[in-house]
Design a protein around this motif. Structure first.
Motif, PDB file in Angstrom:
ATOM      1  N   ARG A 248      -3.244   8.873   6.907  1.00 23.40           N
ATOM      2  CA  ARG A 248      -2.740  10.096   5.721  1.00 23.40           C
ATOM      3  C   ARG A 248      -3.238  10.583   4.938  1.00 23.40           C
ATOM      4  O   ARG A 248      -3.089  12.054   4.463  1.00 23.40           O
ATOM      5  CB  ARG A 248      -2.312   8.736   5.253  1.00 23.40           C
ATOM      6  CG  ARG A 248      -1.202   7.678   5.838  1.00 23.40           C
ATOM      7  CD  ARG A 248      -0.080   8.079   5.578  1.00 23.40           C
ATOM      8  NE  ARG A 248      -0.141   8.482   7.273  1.00 23.40           N
ATOM      9  CZ  ARG A 248       0.081   8.588   8.223  1.00 23.40           C
ATOM     10  NH1 ARG A 248       0.053   7.254   8.284  1.00 23.40           N
ATOM     11  NH2 ARG A 248       0.368   9.184   9.198  1.00 23.40           N
TER      12      ARG A 248
ATOM     13  N   LYS B 108      -1.674  12.812  -0.639  1.00 25.10           N
ATOM     14  CA  LYS B 108      -2.467  11.876   0.175  1.00 25.10           C
ATOM     15  C   LYS B 108      -2.064  10.658  -0.464  1.00 25.10           C
ATOM     16  O   LYS B 108      -2.120  10.902  -2.322  1.00 25.10           O
ATOM     17  CB  LYS B 108      -3.700  12.500  -0.198  1.00 25.10           C
ATOM     18  CG  LYS B 108      -3.884  13.356   0.516  1.00 25.10           C
ATOM     19  CD  LYS B 108      -5.269  14.674   0.790  1.00 25.10           C
ATOM     20  CE  LYS B 108      -5.418  15.200   1.642  1.00 25.10           C
ATOM     21  NZ  LYS B 108      -7.012  16.317   1.685  1.00 25.10           N
ATOM     22  N   PRO B 109      -3.140   9.450  -0.486  1.00 21.98           N
ATOM     23  CA  PRO B 109      -3.097   8.215  -0.782  1.00 21.98           C
ATOM     24  C   PRO B 109      -4.033   7.969  -1.616  1.00 21.98           C
ATOM     25  O   PRO B 109      -5.458   8.623  -1.516  1.00 21.98           O
ATOM     26  CB  PRO B 109      -2.487   7.103   0.216  1.00 21.98           C
ATOM     27  CG  PRO B 109      -3.836   8.174   1.387  1.00 21.98           C
ATOM     28  CD  PRO B 109      -2.633   9.277   1.097  1.00 21.98           C
TER      29      PRO B 109
ATOM     30  N   PHE C   8      -5.909   2.289  -1.264  1.00 15.42           N
ATOM     31  CA  PHE C   8      -4.916   2.069  -0.136  1.00 15.42           C
ATOM     32  C   PHE C   8      -5.649   1.699   0.385  1.00 15.42           C
ATOM     33  O   PHE C   8      -5.517   0.817   1.804  1.00 15.42           O
ATOM     34  CB  PHE C   8      -4.675   3.402   0.290  1.00 15.42           C
ATOM     35  CG  PHE C   8      -3.308   3.510   1.472  1.00 15.42           C
ATOM     36  CD1 PHE C   8      -3.719   3.282   2.804  1.00 15.42           C
ATOM     37  CD2 PHE C   8      -1.705   4.078   1.046  1.00 15.42           C
ATOM     38  CE1 PHE C   8      -2.298   3.284   3.783  1.00 15.42           C
ATOM     39  CE2 PHE C   8      -1.385   3.477   1.907  1.00 15.42           C
ATOM     40  CZ  PHE C   8      -1.498   3.601   3.397  1.00 15.42           C
TER      41      PHE C   8
ATOM     42  N   TYR D 113      -0.264   2.389  -3.812  1.00 14.40           N
ATOM     43  CA  TYR D 113      -1.114   3.971  -4.021  1.00 14.40           C
ATOM     44  C   TYR D 113      -0.863   4.935  -2.604  1.00 14.40           C
ATOM     45  O   TYR D 113      -1.168   5.526  -2.586  1.00 14.40           O
ATOM     46  CB  TYR D 113      -1.798   2.549  -3.045  1.00 14.40           C
ATOM     47  CG  TYR D 113      -2.217   1.174  -3.740  1.00 14.40           C
ATOM     48  CD1 TYR D 113      -2.499   1.196  -4.885  1.00 14.40           C
ATOM     49  CD2 TYR D 113      -2.193   0.506  -2.826  1.00 14.40           C
ATOM     50  CE1 TYR D 113      -2.749   0.196  -5.629  1.00 14.40           C
ATOM     51  CE2 TYR D 113      -2.555  -1.341  -3.778  1.00 14.40           C
ATOM     52  CZ  TYR D 113      -3.272  -0.763  -4.768  1.00 14.40           C
ATOM     53  OH  TYR D 113      -3.468  -2.529  -5.844  1.00 14.40           O
ATOM     54  N   TYR D 114       0.609   4.985  -2.660  1.00 12.16           N
ATOM     55  CA  TYR D 114       0.764   6.157  -1.892  1.00 12.16           C
ATOM     56  C   TYR D 114       1.789   7.056  -2.380  1.00 12.16           C
ATOM     57  O   TYR D 114       1.960   7.582  -3.475  1.00 12.16           O
ATOM     58  CB  TYR D 114       1.311   5.856  -0.361  1.00 12.16           C
ATOM     59  CG  TYR D 114       1.729   7.283   0.357  1.00 12.16           C
ATOM     60  CD1 TYR D 114       0.895   8.531  -0.045  1.00 12.16           C
ATOM     61  CD2 TYR D 114       1.703   7.375   1.748  1.00 12.16           C
ATOM     62  CE1 TYR D 114       1.091   9.566   1.152  1.00 12.16           C
ATOM     63  CE2 TYR D 114       2.021   8.231   2.752  1.00 12.16           C
ATOM     64  CZ  TYR D 114       1.407   9.465   1.603  1.00 12.16           C
ATOM     65  OH  TYR D 114       1.783  10.488   2.817  1.00 12.16           O
ATOM     66  N   ASP D 115       3.221   6.508  -2.101  1.00 13.21           N
ATOM     67  CA  ASP D 115       4.175   7.264  -3.439  1.00 13.21           C
ATOM     68  C   ASP D 115       4.523   6.858  -4.082  1.00 13.21           C
ATOM     69  O   ASP D 115       4.555   7.764  -5.600  1.00 13.21           O
ATOM     70  CB  ASP D 115       5.708   5.928  -2.677  1.00 13.21           C
ATOM     71  CG  ASP D 115       7.322   6.660  -3.316  1.00 13.21           C
ATOM     72  OD1 ASP D 115       7.386   7.837  -3.159  1.00 13.21           O
ATOM     73  OD2 ASP D 115       7.661   5.642  -3.980  1.00 13.21           O
TER      74      ASP D 115
ATOM     75  N   GLU E 137       0.677  -1.265  -0.052  1.00 12.59           N
ATOM     76  CA  GLU E 137      -0.220   0.271  -0.166  1.00 12.59           C
ATOM     77  C   GLU E 137       0.567   1.154   0.004  1.00 12.59           C
ATOM     78  O   GLU E 137       0.625   2.424  -0.561  1.00 12.59           O
ATOM     79  CB  GLU E 137      -1.049   0.125   0.928  1.00 12.59           C
ATOM     80  CG  GLU E 137      -0.163  -0.250   2.373  1.00 12.59           C
ATOM     81  CD  GLU E 137       0.148  -1.769   3.427  1.00 12.59           C
ATOM     82  OE1 GLU E 137       0.240  -1.800   4.036  1.00 12.59           O
ATOM     83  OE2 GLU E 137      -0.796  -2.086   2.370  1.00 12.59           O
ATOM     84  N   TYR E 138       1.955   0.968   1.141  1.00 18.46           N
ATOM     85  CA  TYR E 138       2.573   2.573   0.477  1.00 18.46           C
ATOM     86  C   TYR E 138       2.926   2.844   0.140  1.00 18.46           C
ATOM     87  O   TYR E 138       3.794   3.884  -0.567  1.00 18.46           O
ATOM     88  CB  TYR E 138       3.477   2.108   2.139  1.00 18.46           C
ATOM     89  CG  TYR E 138       3.399   2.512   3.658  1.00 18.46           C
ATOM     90  CD1 TYR E 138       2.970   4.416   3.602  1.00 18.46           C
ATOM     91  CD2 TYR E 138       2.205   2.284   4.167  1.00 18.46           C
ATOM     92  CE1 TYR E 138       2.405   4.967   4.584  1.00 18.46           C
ATOM     93  CE2 TYR E 138       1.586   2.527   5.312  1.00 18.46           C
ATOM     94  CZ  TYR E 138       1.724   3.800   5.487  1.00 18.46           C
ATOM     95  OH  TYR E 138       1.062   4.420   7.020  1.00 18.46           O
TER      96      TYR E 138
ATOM     97  N   TYR F 206      -4.702   4.365   5.776  1.00 20.83           N
ATOM     98  CA  TYR F 206      -5.445   5.645   5.242  1.00 20.83           C
ATOM     99  C   TYR F 206      -6.098   6.765   5.254  1.00 20.83           C
ATOM    100  O   TYR F 206      -6.073   7.399   5.248  1.00 20.83           O
ATOM    101  CB  TYR F 206      -6.782   4.523   4.078  1.00 20.83           C
ATOM    102  CG  TYR F 206      -7.556   5.350   2.972  1.00 20.83           C
ATOM    103  CD1 TYR F 206      -6.577   5.930   1.838  1.00 20.83           C
ATOM    104  CD2 TYR F 206      -8.638   5.495   3.504  1.00 20.83           C
ATOM    105  CE1 TYR F 206      -7.131   6.267   0.829  1.00 20.83           C
ATOM    106  CE2 TYR F 206      -8.927   6.449   2.209  1.00 20.83           C
ATOM    107  CZ  TYR F 206      -8.492   7.127   1.149  1.00 20.83           C
ATOM    108  OH  TYR F 206      -9.077   7.493  -0.218  1.00 20.83           O
TER     109      TYR F 206
END
Length: 243
Positions: A229, A213-214, A218, A34-36, A30-31, A226
């Motif tokens: 974040r 933001k994700p 995420f 769906y984020y970075d 996820e990080y 989630y």
């Protein structure tokens, strides 16, 4: 190949051990996924075809794969031999992947060799980021871009319960989700002014700072994280350009 003496040996050993699990799980973790990654890709130019790009701290070559599919010529560098092997396996005969330490001069590269440098969540393993950014400035062509992500200093200051916001210092935490047991990861904390000064003092003009933001996927993986974040960032992304 032995690790250069000036690098972070604990982080090196950890990534050597973690390489296979990271290569397997990071594409959908996820990080990462769906984020970075969405934030980083949003900073890139639409047309990368024919650009010569350095993936600095390439890990198992996930970003390199994306860049190659966009038509770029990619060189990936990572201190972990095991990560480099995974990057080569992932990308087959495309791209060039070499073992190298970002805490050392990048003497394997020529002046003004690259059209862009991408570095995802890698500069936190380098103590002197000003020296690293100076090397990036040297190997970038005039007007070339530099996009990177790292842990958000405001998040890290609180997470690590630091007493001095401004001091560059060694930190460590427990990583969960890549292996069955938590794994200790060592890195360096850098303040926001440390990062921006390292850019500007090396002739790299900041074009954008993104506190992302994700994306919605995420939430399916980790609903609590989630929600957190959405209110406070873990990562910060930068786009800069060589003056």
């Amino acid at each position: 190949m032995s690790i250069p003496s000036s690098s972070n040996p604990i982080a090196y050993d950890t990534y050597q051990t973690l390489a296979t699990a990271y290569a397997d799980r990071a594409p959908n973790k996820e990080y990462n996924a769906y984020y970075d990654r969405p934030a980083m890709l949003s900073l890139l130019e639409e047309d990368l075809a024919g650009q010569n790009i350095l993936d600095a701290g390439c890990g198992p070559g996930i970003y390199s794969e994306i860049l190659l599919k966009k038509g770029a010529e990619v060189t990936g560098i990572d201190v972990s031999e095991n990560m480099v092997q995974h990057a080569q396996t992932r990308n087959g005969d495309q791209g060039r992947f070499i073992v190298g330490n970002l805490e050392e001069p990048l003497s394997m590269f020529q002046d003004q060799q690259f059209d862009g440098v991408l570095s995802a969540l890698a500069i936190s393993y380098v103590k002197d980021i000003s020296a690293l950014f100076g090397e990036f400035q040297r190997i970038l062509k005039p007007g070339a871009w530099f996009c990177f992500s790292t842990e958000h200093p405001f998040f890290s200051y609180g997470y690590f319960k630091l007493e001095d916001y401004f001091e560059t210092q060694s930190v460590f935490c427990q990583w969960r989700g890549f292996t069955d047991e938590p794994i200790t990861m060592h890195s360096y904390y850098h303040s926001l002014s440390c990062i921006t000064d390292a850019l500007l003092n090396n002739g790299l003009v900041i074009e954008r700072i993104l506190e992302a933001k994700p994306v919605a996927e995420f939430e399916q993986k980790h609903p609590r994280a989630y929600a957190e974040r959405l209110k406070f960032p873990s990562f910060i992304h930068f786009r800069a350009r060589k003056a």
